[in-house]
Motif scaffolding. Structure first.
Motif, PDB file in Angstrom:
ATOM      1  N   UNK A 256      74.064  47.649   2.205  1.00  0.00           N
ATOM      2  CA  UNK A 256      74.279  46.288   2.103  1.00  0.00           C
ATOM      3  C   UNK A 256      73.152  45.516   1.532  1.00  0.00           C
TER       4      UNK A 256
ATOM      5  N   UNK B 263      71.279  41.481   1.360  1.00  0.00           N
ATOM      6  CA  UNK B 263      71.429  40.306   1.977  1.00  0.00           C
ATOM      7  C   UNK B 263      70.144  39.377   1.076  1.00  0.00           C
TER       8      UNK B 263
ATOM      9  N   UNK C 203      75.369  35.950   3.473  1.00  0.00           N
ATOM     10  CA  UNK C 203      75.845  36.888   4.118  1.00  0.00           C
ATOM     11  C   UNK C 203      75.487  38.182   3.445  1.00  0.00           C
ATOM     12  N   UNK C 204      75.481  39.315   4.183  1.00  0.00           N
ATOM     13  CA  UNK C 204      75.289  40.655   3.679  1.00  0.00           C
ATOM     14  C   UNK C 204      76.415  40.764   2.638  1.00  0.00           C
TER      15      UNK C 204
ATOM     16  N   UNK D 100      69.858  46.865   3.790  1.00  0.00           N
ATOM     17  CA  UNK D 100      70.101  47.660   5.017  1.00  0.00           C
ATOM     18  C   UNK D 100      70.899  48.513   4.934  1.00  0.00           C
TER      19      UNK D 100
END
Lengths: 112, 108
Positions: free
Chosen positions: B34, B36, B41-42, B87
């Motif tokens: 992901x 961000x 939000x991610x 992430x």
């Protein structure tokens, strides 16, 4: 199609109070996961629900609880709030518990 | 149990390449990636499901070595829009555990 929605956007509470956060998944998604994210950290897993049943629980105290409703929306409840509960609470939905997750905008909780 | 991401932060000039690594101590079923951006939000980038699987999306690709419990994200010819925190989220038999993230800043 609408994405994941969360309410409220922001919330300010005092220590000891209770809070309920709400999440509506993407239409057709049956799984909802909740995460807590503090500044500078990755999202920390709290709960996952699929078809209204709890499928996973992270390392959070029993003050944290959640449920999923027949329409697949979900609530996260936190009792006896502590200062350390201040964070961004993210909800993510997915078709099943194994698919990619799509995050909502989050609820920013501040505990004073 | 939390995966280890490296590097923790990287600064690139537009057009340069970057590699972000993710290593887990537990057996993995899949790896999620992901991105961000600050205050947002991610956003889902990709999911890798099989050992040795590689995937690509535009100029972002990833590999997943199931046996080594490692995944890498490759950003080729980086664009300004690639800036953000990346992430990895390895998934075992139940939940996704996210790493602390890799902060990527792209300079024009």
């Amino acid at each position: 199609d609408a994405g994941v929605t969360q309410s409220p956007t922001h919330l300010i509470k005092t220590r000891g109070q209770h809070v309920t956060l709400r999440c509506s998944p993407i239409s057709g998604h049956k799984s909802v996961s909740w995460y807590q994210q503090v500044l500078g950290q990755g999202p920390q897993f709290i709960f996952q629900y699929y078809e209204k049943e709890e499928r996973g629980r992270g390392n959070f105290p029993d003050r944290f609880s959640a449920r999923q409703f027949p329409n697949y929306s979900s609530e996260l409840n936190v009792n006896a709030l502590l200062l350390g509960d201040s964070a961004l609470y993210l909800c993510a939905s997915s078709f099943t518990s194994y698919n990619e997750q799509f995050f909502g905008p989050g609820t920013r909780l501040t505990v004073l | 149990q939390q995966p280890v991401q490296s590097p923790q932060a990287v600064i690139l000039r537009e057009g340069e390449d970057a590699v972000i690594n993710c290593s887990s101590s537990k057996a993995l079923y899949s790896v999620h990636w992901y991105r961000q951006k600050h205050g947002e939000a991610p956003i889902f980038l990709m999911i890798l499901l099989k050992g040795g699987e590689q995937k690509g999306h535009d100029k972002i690709s990833a590999s997943f070595n199931e046996k080594k419990q490692q995944s890498s994200l490759y950003l080729t010819a980086s664009q300004l829009s690639y800036s953000g925190t990346y992430f990895c989220g390895p998934k075992g038999d139940d939940k996704i555990i996210f790493g602390k993230g890799t902060r990527l800043h792209i300079l024009p």
